[in-house]
Design a protein around this motif. Structure first.
Motif, PDB file in Angstrom:
ATOM      1  N   PRO A 109       0.821  -1.215   0.000  1.00 25.15           N
ATOM      2  CA  PRO A 109       0.000   0.000   0.000  1.00 25.15           C
ATOM      3  C   PRO A 109       0.853   1.263   0.000  1.00 25.15           C
ATOM      4  O   PRO A 109       1.989   1.276   0.470  1.00 25.15           O
ATOM      5  CB  PRO A 109      -0.802  -0.110   1.310  1.00 25.15           C
ATOM      6  CG  PRO A 109       0.028  -1.003   2.192  1.00 25.15           C
ATOM      7  CD  PRO A 109       0.691  -1.975   1.268  1.00 25.15           C
ATOM      8  N   LEU A 110       0.291   2.320  -0.553  1.00 32.23           N
ATOM      9  CA  LEU A 110       0.911   3.636  -0.446  1.00 32.23           C
ATOM     10  C   LEU A 110       0.845   4.092   1.007  1.00 32.23           C
ATOM     11  O   LEU A 110       0.020   3.615   1.785  1.00 32.23           O
ATOM     12  CB  LEU A 110       0.168   4.635  -1.340  1.00 32.23           C
ATOM     13  CG  LEU A 110       0.072   4.293  -2.828  1.00 32.23           C
ATOM     14  CD1 LEU A 110      -0.853   5.282  -3.535  1.00 32.23           C
ATOM     15  CD2 LEU A 110       1.440   4.298  -3.472  1.00 32.23           C
ATOM     16  N   LEU A 111       1.698   5.031   1.372  1.00 25.97           N
ATOM     17  CA  LEU A 111       1.714   5.558   2.737  1.00 25.97           C
ATOM     18  C   LEU A 111       1.476   7.055   2.699  1.00 25.97           C
ATOM     19  O   LEU A 111       2.031   7.765   1.853  1.00 25.97           O
ATOM     20  CB  LEU A 111       3.051   5.265   3.423  1.00 25.97           C
ATOM     21  CG  LEU A 111       3.402   3.781   3.615  1.00 25.97           C
ATOM     22  CD1 LEU A 111       4.811   3.651   4.182  1.00 25.97           C
ATOM     23  CD2 LEU A 111       2.396   3.091   4.510  1.00 25.97           C
ATOM     24  N   ASP A 112       0.650   7.537   3.649  1.00 23.34           N
ATOM     25  CA  ASP A 112       0.398   8.977   3.714  1.00 23.34           C
ATOM     26  C   ASP A 112       1.494   9.673   4.511  1.00 23.34           C
ATOM     27  O   ASP A 112       2.508   9.056   4.876  1.00 23.34           O
ATOM     28  CB  ASP A 112      -0.995   9.256   4.295  1.00 23.34           C
ATOM     29  CG  ASP A 112      -1.139   8.805   5.748  1.00 23.34           C
ATOM     30  OD1 ASP A 112      -0.106   8.548   6.414  1.00 23.34           O
ATOM     31  OD2 ASP A 112      -2.284   8.709   6.225  1.00 23.34           O
ATOM     32  N   ALA A 113       1.312  10.948   4.798  1.00 25.12           N
ATOM     33  CA  ALA A 113       2.342  11.731   5.485  1.00 25.12           C
ATOM     34  C   ALA A 113       2.641  11.187   6.876  1.00 25.12           C
ATOM     35  O   ALA A 113       3.749  11.361   7.387  1.00 25.12           O
ATOM     36  CB  ALA A 113       1.906  13.189   5.573  1.00 25.12           C
ATOM     37  N   ASP A 114       1.663  10.523   7.498  1.00 18.87           N
ATOM     38  CA  ASP A 114       1.860   9.928   8.828  1.00 18.87           C
ATOM     39  C   ASP A 114       2.215   8.450   8.744  1.00 18.87           C
ATOM     40  O   ASP A 114       2.170   7.742   9.749  1.00 18.87           O
ATOM     41  CB  ASP A 114       0.591  10.108   9.677  1.00 18.87           C
ATOM     42  CG  ASP A 114       0.282  11.567   9.945  1.00 18.87           C
ATOM     43  OD1 ASP A 114       1.249  12.328  10.192  1.00 18.87           O
ATOM     44  OD2 ASP A 114      -0.902  11.949   9.885  1.00 18.87           O
ATOM     45  N   GLU A 115       2.561   7.994   7.528  1.00 16.70           N
ATOM     46  CA  GLU A 115       2.977   6.622   7.262  1.00 16.70           C
ATOM     47  C   GLU A 115       1.867   5.600   7.531  1.00 16.70           C
ATOM     48  O   GLU A 115       2.117   4.449   7.857  1.00 16.70           O
ATOM     49  CB  GLU A 115       4.242   6.269   8.058  1.00 16.70           C
ATOM     50  CG  GLU A 115       5.426   7.143   7.670  1.00 16.70           C
ATOM     51  CD  GLU A 115       6.640   6.928   8.549  1.00 16.70           C
ATOM     52  OE1 GLU A 115       6.568   6.085   9.456  1.00 16.70           O
ATOM     53  OE2 GLU A 115       7.649   7.616   8.329  1.00 16.70           O
ATOM     54  N   ASN A 116       0.623   6.054   7.355  1.00 16.26           N
ATOM     55  CA  ASN A 116      -0.518   5.150   7.411  1.00 16.26           C
ATOM     56  C   ASN A 116      -0.833   4.671   5.994  1.00 16.26           C
ATOM     57  O   ASN A 116      -0.667   5.425   5.029  1.00 16.26           O
ATOM     58  CB  ASN A 116      -1.747   5.871   7.992  1.00 16.26           C
ATOM     59  CG  ASN A 116      -1.516   6.302   9.424  1.00 16.26           C
ATOM     60  OD1 ASN A 116      -1.028   5.525  10.249  1.00 16.26           O
ATOM     61  ND2 ASN A 116      -1.851   7.547   9.737  1.00 16.26           N
ATOM     62  N   PRO A 117      -1.292   3.419   5.856  1.00 17.29           N
ATOM     63  CA  PRO A 117      -1.551   2.891   4.512  1.00 17.29           C
ATOM     64  C   PRO A 117      -2.725   3.575   3.823  1.00 17.29           C
ATOM     65  O   PRO A 117      -3.733   3.907   4.463  1.00 17.29           O
ATOM     66  CB  PRO A 117      -1.838   1.404   4.765  1.00 17.29           C
ATOM     67  CG  PRO A 117      -2.256   1.328   6.194  1.00 17.29           C
ATOM     68  CD  PRO A 117      -1.529   2.412   6.914  1.00 17.29           C
TER      69      PRO A 117
END
Length: 631
Positions: free
Chosen positions: A76-84
């Motif tokens: 999965p891609l990760l957002d700025a907070d490293e959440n999927p």
């Protein structure tokens, strides 16, 4: 995990998805802008092509050479907070078919060389999408390396005599002496890759190899090879020069021989003719190659795809190229894990019968197996690569040796067990400590590590003390990052706040090359009072150098530094600070690189969960180089 984001079916939906991914921190403004520009290049822009373009731009910014569509579907891609962040991707074959049909994409069915209209994207036959520039770099690098991968003639008797002279103890080891074999392999081939961990003798091997090649030239009444010693940073170049000088001194070679060998190393950029006005184009290239017969590149794992391509193209057709590095170390900051892809451990376990027979004829007890390769190219490349296993920096059965071996294998429990060695490798667990308690533990370790540094005001003694201990961090920001720990140290120094950051006792690391001053990215110095004024002092081959503060290039405080910046360095002791929580940046290779900077002792600060996650997380850099090179 939230519900997957729907994949767009039209251009309006594309721009909405790209905006959403940018707001989440998945894409940068550059990624989104690049995709938007491509959507305006054609009246029939396919949403699947525009989204793939944005993700390819993102992949390069993250250090990949390309976007691996297959890998994207499983990770999965990760957002700025490293959440999927999950997206409903198209079916793989359908996505590839749409890309192949797009006028924006060059596919393998349309050869790059014959394409009449430049296209911004290139798709290979393994579902990997490249920005055209990087696809072109990869193709050129493969062509250049394969052109170099061929044997060169040798005088076998001269070679055998040289091996006797420069490797006198080679056959006392029950295993074959890897250094002697590596020297033989590099002497026999126009292209060679010598991998090995810290202290395995890569530069010692090169020093002896240079002597073997000098003997070959003398046996034919030829001039010594014009040799260039190169490294990706100024600091690594200086260390290469110093290491070779020390190795030659230990070999007790005569003065005439020393004068015939290279004695200084340069950065790759400087050798190629870097010009800040044209930073992507060098003076030396395929049309104007380097004036060299032999090029040796140290710390090659730090070299990215673009620079490696330009270097290989600048190697004259008759010359040799030797790459030195550590296949287990961190990859380059820029795009690619080039050294690891070139080395390709899975394809280099066996050598040809020709190489093994030569080894036996010149007196090496080589026991490596011979096996046919699936292609002539694999056979040629296998005979160009070797890995040195035995470290002479630290005891392989000691704490650091066991820790490094466990990390290479990715074994969590074995790594944790090695951290129980109280004499060399220790672990301060932070699982149940609050931030203040963790910082208090760090303060104690820093006070011990820098005790000699704080006890003196002499610039030479400070530089010596600074080289003995360093705090290494995974991240730059945060209380446990480089910036936070540098501030932590400075808070305990009474005059650190004076002078706008310039204070007596401030250790600095240069961050910008200054060719006029001969100060390069990674060089470390100290600010010391010189009479009534502050000045910066650096070590050099001719002794201590004094530089006025007003002339210093860009620099930063270096009580703590990132593990990336520490590559090519070694310290007696290291404090390795893990991030507060699992991070994509914190990988097995980063851990290994940080641990192996220490010669005598390493102390790890971090939680079990973060440590275990890092051990289980090897670097993944999407690239087609390995497949293209070892086909």
């Amino acid at each position: 995990m939230t519900e997957p984001l729907p994949f767009p079916v039209d251009v309006t939906g594309v721009h909405a998805l790209l905006k959403q991914l940018q707001e989440l921190g998945v894409l940068s403004e550059i990624d989104r802008h690049f995709a938007s520009c491509l959507s305006r290049l054609t009246s029939t822009a396919d949403p699947s092509v525009i989204v793939a373009a944005a993700l390819t731009s993102r992949a390069v910014q993250a250090g990949h050479v390309c976007l691996d569509l297959d890998h994207l579907r499983t990770q999965p891609l990760l957002d700025a907070d490293e959440n999927p962040v999950s997206v409903e991707w198209p079916a793989l074959d359908d996505w590839s078919a749409r890309l192949s049909a797009s006028p924006l994409v060059l596919s393998d069915q349309r050869a790059i060389e014959s394409d009449s209209e430049p296209r911004p994207l290139w798709l290979d036959d393994s579902h990997r999408l490249f920005l055209q520039r990087y696809g072109n770099y990869q193709r050129r690098l493969v062509e250049g390396l394969l052109a170099l991968a061929h044997p060169v003639p040798l005088d076998e008797q001269t070679l055998a005599n040289g091996l006797d002279r420069y490797f006198p103890d080679r056959n006392r080891d029950p295993f074959f002496d890897g250094q002697a074999f590596a020297a033989l392999l590099a002497a026999r081939s126009a292209f060679s890759v010598i991998s090995g961990g810290p202290g395995t003798g890569k530069t010692t091997t090169v020093a002896r190899l240079l002597l073997l090649l000098l003997d070959q030239q003398r046996a034919r009444n030829l001039a010594p090879l014009r040799t260039w010693l190169l490294a990706p940073t100024g600091k690594a170049a200086q260390r290469l020069s110093e290491s070779l000088e020390a190795s030659l001194k230990r070999l007790n070679v005569d003065e005439d021989t020393v004068r015939a060998l290279p004695n200084t190393a340069s950065t790759i950029h400087r050798a190629l003719g870097y010009n800040p006005r044209t930073p992507t184009r060098f003076r030396h290239n395929a049309a104007r190659p380097l004036s060299a017969d032999l090029i040796v590149v140290d710390e090659a794992s730090m070299v990215d795809l673009a620079l490696m391509t330009k270097l290989v193209e600048a190697v004259p057709p008759h010359a040799r190229l030797i790459l030195l590095g550590d296949k287990d170390q961190l990859a380059s900051v820029e795009a690619g894990a080039i050294f690891g892809d070139i080395f390709n451990e899975t394809s280099t376990a066996r050598y040809s019968s020709g190489l093994l027979t030569l080894s036996q004829r010149v007196g090496l007890n080589v026991t490596a197996a011979d096996a046919p390769r699936s292609s002539p190219i694999q056979a040629r490349l296998s005979d160009c690569t070797v890995h040195l296993h035995r470290s002479y920096r630290y005891n392989e059965d000691g704490g650091i040796g066991k820790l490094a071996a466990a990390l290479r294998r990715g074994d969590v429990e074995e790594t944790i067990g090695a951290l129980g060695d109280e004499s060399e490798a220790t672990w301060t667990r932070t699982d149940n400590l609050d931030e203040k308690a963790v910082l208090d533990e760090l303060k104690g370790a820093i006070a011990d590590g820098y005790r000699e540094y704080f006890a003196t005001r002499d610039p030479g003694e400070r530089l010596h003390a600074l080289s003995r201990f360093r705090v290494l961090c995974a991240h730059r920001r945060g209380s446990l990052g480089v910036e936070g720990i540098n501030q932590l140290v400075e808070q305990s120094m009474p005059h650190a706040g004076d002078g706008g950051g310039a204070y007596d006792g401030r250790p600095i690391m240069v961050t910008q090359n200054d060719y006029q001053l001969e100060l390069f990215n990674g060089d470390v110095g100290v600010l010391c009072r010189d009479g009534s004024r502050l000045a910066a002092f650096f070590d050099s081959a001719s002794g201590l150098r004094r530089v006025q503060l007003s002339r210093l290039p860009g620099h930063e405080t270096v009580f703590a530094m990132t593990v990336h910046k520490s590559q090519g360095s070694e310290f007696e002791s290291v404090a390795l600070v893990l991030p507060e929580r699992p991070s994509p940046v914190f990988t097995r290779e980063l851990l290994y690189t940080g641990v192996t900077r220490a010669k005598s002792s390493v102390r790890v600060f971090g939680s079990r969960a973060v440590l275990a996650d890092g051990i289980r997380r090897p670097i993944h850099r999407s690239s087609g180089l390995k497949d293209a090179l070892w086909r």
